[in-house]
Design an enzyme around this catalytic site. Sequence first.
Site, PDB file in Angstrom:
ATOM      1  N   ARG A  58       2.830  19.425   0.464  1.00  0.00           N
ATOM      2  CA  ARG A  58       3.999  18.769  -0.113  1.00  0.00           C
ATOM      3  C   ARG A  58       4.126  18.979  -1.612  1.00  0.00           C
ATOM      4  O   ARG A  58       5.229  19.174  -2.129  1.00  0.00           O
ATOM      5  CB  ARG A  58       3.910  17.268   0.152  1.00  0.00           C
ATOM      6  CG  ARG A  58       4.082  16.983   1.596  1.00  0.00           C
ATOM      7  CD  ARG A  58       3.890  15.527   1.905  1.00  0.00           C
ATOM      8  NE  ARG A  58       4.158  15.334   3.317  1.00  0.00           N
ATOM      9  CZ  ARG A  58       4.028  14.191   3.944  1.00  0.00           C
ATOM     10  NH1 ARG A  58       3.596  13.122   3.295  1.00  0.00           N
ATOM     11  NH2 ARG A  58       4.300  14.095   5.219  1.00  0.00           N
ATOM     12  N   LEU A 107      -1.030   7.748   8.480  1.00  0.00           N
ATOM     13  CA  LEU A 107      -1.170   6.968   9.715  1.00  0.00           C
ATOM     14  C   LEU A 107      -2.611   7.077  10.207  1.00  0.00           C
ATOM     15  O   LEU A 107      -3.220   6.109  10.648  1.00  0.00           O
ATOM     16  CB  LEU A 107      -0.201   7.481  10.783  1.00  0.00           C
ATOM     17  CG  LEU A 107       1.283   7.481  10.412  1.00  0.00           C
ATOM     18  CD1 LEU A 107       2.135   7.908  11.608  1.00  0.00           C
ATOM     19  CD2 LEU A 107       1.738   6.114   9.936  1.00  0.00           C
ATOM     20  N   GLY A 121      -1.208  -8.319   5.351  1.00  0.00           N
ATOM     21  CA  GLY A 121      -0.475  -7.115   5.756  1.00  0.00           C
ATOM     22  C   GLY A 121      -0.746  -6.800   7.207  1.00  0.00           C
ATOM     23  O   GLY A 121      -1.905  -6.798   7.651  1.00  0.00           O
ATOM     24  N   ARG A 172      -1.460  13.754  -0.723  1.00  0.00           N
ATOM     25  CA  ARG A 172      -1.812  13.495   0.670  1.00  0.00           C
ATOM     26  C   ARG A 172      -1.149  14.525   1.579  1.00  0.00           C
ATOM     27  O   ARG A 172       0.038  14.805   1.441  1.00  0.00           O
ATOM     28  CB  ARG A 172      -1.340  12.101   1.072  1.00  0.00           C
ATOM     29  CG  ARG A 172      -1.506  11.800   2.539  1.00  0.00           C
ATOM     30  CD  ARG A 172      -1.120  10.384   2.848  1.00  0.00           C
ATOM     31  NE  ARG A 172       0.287  10.131   2.777  1.00  0.00           N
ATOM     32  CZ  ARG A 172       1.179  10.484   3.710  1.00  0.00           C
ATOM     33  NH1 ARG A 172       0.797  11.151   4.791  1.00  0.00           N
ATOM     34  NH2 ARG A 172       2.454  10.189   3.579  1.00  0.00           N
ATOM     35  N   ALA A 175      -2.408  -0.399   9.116  1.00  0.00           N
ATOM     36  CA  ALA A 175      -3.774  -0.686   8.662  1.00  0.00           C
ATOM     37  C   ALA A 175      -4.147  -2.135   8.988  1.00  0.00           C
ATOM     38  O   ALA A 175      -5.134  -2.402   9.683  1.00  0.00           O
ATOM     39  CB  ALA A 175      -3.901  -0.412   7.163  1.00  0.00           C
ATOM     40  N   HIS A 219       7.393   9.142  -2.502  1.00  0.00           N
ATOM     41  CA  HIS A 219       7.165   8.876  -1.075  1.00  0.00           C
ATOM     42  C   HIS A 219       5.899   8.066  -0.792  1.00  0.00           C
ATOM     43  O   HIS A 219       5.880   7.222   0.098  1.00  0.00           O
ATOM     44  CB  HIS A 219       7.074  10.223  -0.363  1.00  0.00           C
ATOM     45  CG  HIS A 219       6.853  10.128   1.107  1.00  0.00           C
ATOM     46  ND1 HIS A 219       7.762   9.538   1.953  1.00  0.00           N
ATOM     47  CD2 HIS A 219       5.829  10.545   1.890  1.00  0.00           C
ATOM     48  CE1 HIS A 219       7.304   9.608   3.193  1.00  0.00           C
ATOM     49  NE2 HIS A 219       6.130  10.192   3.187  1.00  0.00           N
TER      50      HIS A 219
HETATM   51  C1  LIG Z   1       9.920   7.326   5.447  1.00  0.00           C
HETATM   52  C2  LIG Z   1       8.429   7.506   5.606  1.00  0.00           C
HETATM   53  C3  LIG Z   1       7.930   8.302   6.624  1.00  0.00           C
HETATM   54  C4  LIG Z   1       6.553   8.476   6.773  1.00  0.00           C
HETATM   55  N1  LIG Z   1       6.085   9.277   7.793  1.00  0.00           N
HETATM   56  C5  LIG Z   1       4.749   9.428   7.934  1.00  0.00           C
HETATM   57  C6  LIG Z   1       4.237  10.234   8.995  1.00  0.00           C
HETATM   58  O1  LIG Z   1       4.969  10.807   9.779  1.00  0.00           O
HETATM   59  N2  LIG Z   1       2.884  10.345   9.107  1.00  0.00           N
HETATM   60  C7  LIG Z   1       2.028   9.705   8.253  1.00  0.00           C
HETATM   61  O2  LIG Z   1       0.812   9.840   8.424  1.00  0.00           O
HETATM   62  N3  LIG Z   1       2.498   8.932   7.261  1.00  0.00           N
HETATM   63  C8  LIG Z   1       3.833   8.769   7.084  1.00  0.00           C
HETATM   64  N4  LIG Z   1       4.293   7.986   6.063  1.00  0.00           N
HETATM   65  C9  LIG Z   1       3.351   7.166   5.292  1.00  0.00           C
HETATM   66  C10 LIG Z   1       2.930   5.947   6.114  1.00  0.00           C
HETATM   67  O3  LIG Z   1       4.024   5.476   6.850  1.00  0.00           O
HETATM   68  C11 LIG Z   1       2.393   4.813   5.263  1.00  0.00           C
HETATM   69  O4  LIG Z   1       1.498   5.277   4.305  1.00  0.00           O
HETATM   70  C12 LIG Z   1       1.653   3.811   6.148  1.00  0.00           C
HETATM   71  O5  LIG Z   1       2.475   3.428   7.224  1.00  0.00           O
HETATM   72  C13 LIG Z   1       1.204   2.602   5.359  1.00  0.00           C
HETATM   73  O6  LIG Z   1       0.637   1.688   6.260  1.00  0.00           O
HETATM   74  P1  LIG Z   1      -0.044   0.362   5.734  1.00  0.00           P
HETATM   75  O7  LIG Z   1      -0.451  -0.398   6.929  1.00  0.00           O
HETATM   76  O8  LIG Z   1      -1.078   0.710   4.722  1.00  0.00           O
HETATM   77  O9  LIG Z   1       1.127  -0.411   4.949  1.00  0.00           O
HETATM   78  P2  LIG Z   1       2.574  -0.927   5.435  1.00  0.00           P
HETATM   79  O10 LIG Z   1       3.011  -0.392   6.724  1.00  0.00           O
HETATM   80  O11 LIG Z   1       3.468  -0.739   4.252  1.00  0.00           O
HETATM   81  O12 LIG Z   1       2.356  -2.460   5.660  1.00  0.00           O
HETATM   82  C14 LIG Z   1       2.204  -3.361   4.601  1.00  0.00           C
HETATM   83  C15 LIG Z   1       2.060  -4.742   5.154  1.00  0.00           C
HETATM   84  O13 LIG Z   1       1.667  -5.599   4.107  1.00  0.00           O
HETATM   85  C16 LIG Z   1       2.483  -6.756   4.078  1.00  0.00           C
HETATM   86  N5  LIG Z   1       2.471  -7.226   2.704  1.00  0.00           N
HETATM   87  C17 LIG Z   1       2.613  -6.504   1.561  1.00  0.00           C
HETATM   88  N6  LIG Z   1       2.471  -7.303   0.492  1.00  0.00           N
HETATM   89  C18 LIG Z   1       2.230  -8.538   0.968  1.00  0.00           C
HETATM   90  C19 LIG Z   1       1.995  -9.794   0.351  1.00  0.00           C
HETATM   91  N7  LIG Z   1       1.942  -9.932  -0.973  1.00  0.00           N
HETATM   92  N8  LIG Z   1       1.811 -10.864   1.146  1.00  0.00           N
HETATM   93  C20 LIG Z   1       1.842 -10.755   2.509  1.00  0.00           C
HETATM   94  N9  LIG Z   1       2.036  -9.591   3.139  1.00  0.00           N
HETATM   95  C21 LIG Z   1       2.237  -8.495   2.372  1.00  0.00           C
HETATM   96  C22 LIG Z   1       3.794  -6.319   4.650  1.00  0.00           C
HETATM   97  O14 LIG Z   1       4.484  -7.438   5.156  1.00  0.00           O
HETATM   98  C23 LIG Z   1       3.318  -5.347   5.736  1.00  0.00           C
HETATM   99  O15 LIG Z   1       2.983  -6.078   6.885  1.00  0.00           O
HETATM  100  C24 LIG Z   1       5.669   7.834   5.883  1.00  0.00           C
HETATM  101  C25 LIG Z   1       6.169   7.060   4.847  1.00  0.00           C
HETATM  102  C26 LIG Z   1       7.536   6.917   4.687  1.00  0.00           C
HETATM  103  C27 LIG Z   1       8.052   6.158   3.507  1.00  0.00           C
END
Ligand SMILES: Cc1cc2nc3c(=O)[nH]c(=O)nc-3n(C[C@H](O)[C@H](O)[C@H](O)COP(=O)(O)OP(=O)(O)OC[C@H]3O[C@@H](n4cnc5c(N)ncnc54)[C@H](O)[C@@H]3O)c2cc1C
Length: 665
Positions: A337, A469, A40, A463, A44, A429
Amino acid sequence: MALDSKIPKGPIKDKWTDYKNHINLVNPANKRHIDVIVVGTGLAGGSASATLAELGYNVKAFAYQDSPRRAHSIAAQGGINAAKNYQGDGDSTYRLFYDTVKGGDYRSREANVYRLAEVSANIIDQCVAQGVPFARDYGGLLDNRSFGGVLVSRTFYAKGQTGQQLLLGAYSAMNRQIARGKIEMFNRHEMLDVVVVDGKARGIIARNLVTGEIERHSAHAVVIASGGYGNVYFLSTNAMGSNVTAGWKVHKKGAYFANPCYTQIHPTCIPRSGDYQSKLTLMSESLRNDGRIWVPKNLDDVKAIREGSKKPTELTEDQRDYYLERRYPAFGNLVPRDVASRAAKERCDAGYGVNATGEAVYLDFAASFERYGKEQAKIQNISNPSEVKIKELGQEIVKTKYGNLFQMYEKIVDENPYETPMMIYPAVHYTMGGVWVDYNLMTTIPGCYAIGEANFSDHGANRLGASALMQGLADGYFVLPYTIGDYLADDIRTGKISTESSEFEAAEKEVTERIEFFINNKGTHSVDYYHKKLGKIMWDKCGMSRNAEGLEIAIEEISALRKDFWQHVNVPGTSTEYNEQLAKAGRVADFLELGELFAKDALLREESAGGHFREEHQTEDGEAKRIKEFQFVSAWEYKGEPKDAVLHKEELAYENIEVKERSYK
Ligand SMILES: Cc1cc2nc3c(=O)[nH]c(=O)nc-3n(C[C@H](O)[C@H](O)[C@H](O)COP(=O)(O)OP(=O)(O)OC[C@H]3O[C@@H](n4cnc5c(N)ncnc54)[C@H](O)[C@@H]3O)c2cc1C
């Protein structure tokens, strides 16, 4: 197995510092001999990959998209929290910690949350140094806005594109390491299993989504940063590709899964328009800073609006029910929320929903246009401005803050939100549940870590806005790079991990057999047919309002649907080409297993928490009685509750909540 969260001893405010002072370190020369897999590259995984590579580890990073820039993190609109107290409005590390624990219905792990609040300020400095264009005020200083459930302004933002800008920062940091050869980037690769050798995570099996090739990859540690699983509901605000597979595979190999049933139902989404919809769209929570939420007071007006014989703008102030301001005067439209979502559902269930489906409330900016317009007229020395001029000036200000969100709304709904209030309704969400991790962010499989939305630890049952983020970047930039070193210090002499072991062979065989099954099954129903059916069971019986009977039925229905899936699913095409349906089949198969665990978890929790009501808790006169068990792990933190933290008290009074206090160490 007894779970050991490995929380360091000592006062909560000293834990992280003491911990860092005493952990094992890997010296720079030895880091060169250690490989780390990161699954991923959203905020993160991207921040973790860049930082681990900068430290000197050899990183292999995987993403199923064609570039880290397309991770779901890019969708984040509203902002990122940090306890910088730039506004001088009383913010502090303690207050951010307190708000997060309280906002999570007292179900977060407090030691992790305190650390999160502590490192939050560093994130902003790091991102500014990378060039992230945060909004600035007139004097050039970083600007802040407010999000729900708090009484200070601590949210840093980049218009309505905060996630995108932060991701570009992390991606740039990754690219530096890709160019140096310290990160090997595997785009369009999907992890389909984790490989455990001698009890330790030592690699993954991945599928090249373009060629269909199955690959073995080894490392000394594996980090899961695969995001959330809200798409178990089929309709959600998540990216279409977001899925549970990586987290589910490690769970099936022995990692515990925590709180699967805690789902955040976001209050401000564009309402569903029909049965053929495949995606829901979020309107950022930041809009609640300036928008007022209401429904008509009278059912006659509701009927007239639904029939199209009246416009919402024709209703006078006293014909409107600003129900959040009425119920929760201290927080008004900025309640957390879960509270806003429950209140919208309650009004719509009572018949006050304003669109054809009866599932919509208004988010109205008219008052802000007027307020900002009058201020601008003063600033610009316009005497006796007309109402039209005031509105025009006010709209300009709102446009600078949320212009892209208004544009997006107009494109999707085909109504101009500058002229008529937006319509919104709660939607799935974010998933607070996820892979269980200890204080080190390690799962119950040694050497396997989970960070960002994929883990469970920081947000309890709900949350707060702008904190995902913050958590993703805290985990990736500032927490994991320390904690993983403590574990890897034992591996400096291990040498390369071979992929020629029986464990790799067995995992690869299982993955290959499953893919062959899908291609050869030639069933009668598409993958989406099953996903939609699962989503309907999840929303109807495991969504905002739940009861034991419904959950028991859901468990049976999901199990029957899963059996049907394995008999009748149809996956077109071959396994040696780019095949979206094949990739989706595997993800839906995992959702069908997760869904059942989810319902079982919800059934066992005889409580209402976060976005979920447990319906059995009804009083004789039919009012919902919510039961909360406040889990005070370190009760001393709560003795001096700040005087302005009144939300829960207001809520307790309004919703007839019975509070059971439960203290444990
Ligand atoms: C519309 C929307 C708006 C939001 N706005 C906010 C905001 O303003 N502020 C805030 O704090 N939060 C916000 N959030 C929440 C926040 O965006 C997410 O919780 C956060 O970005 C998740 O980050 P992450 O790095 O954990 O996962 P993600 O960004 O979902 O990244 C997941 C990664 O894992 C990879 N992956 C997944 N499964 C596999 C696999 N099996 N094999 C290989 N790669 C894989 C994907 O390719 C990707 O690179 C929002 C969420 C949504 C839906």
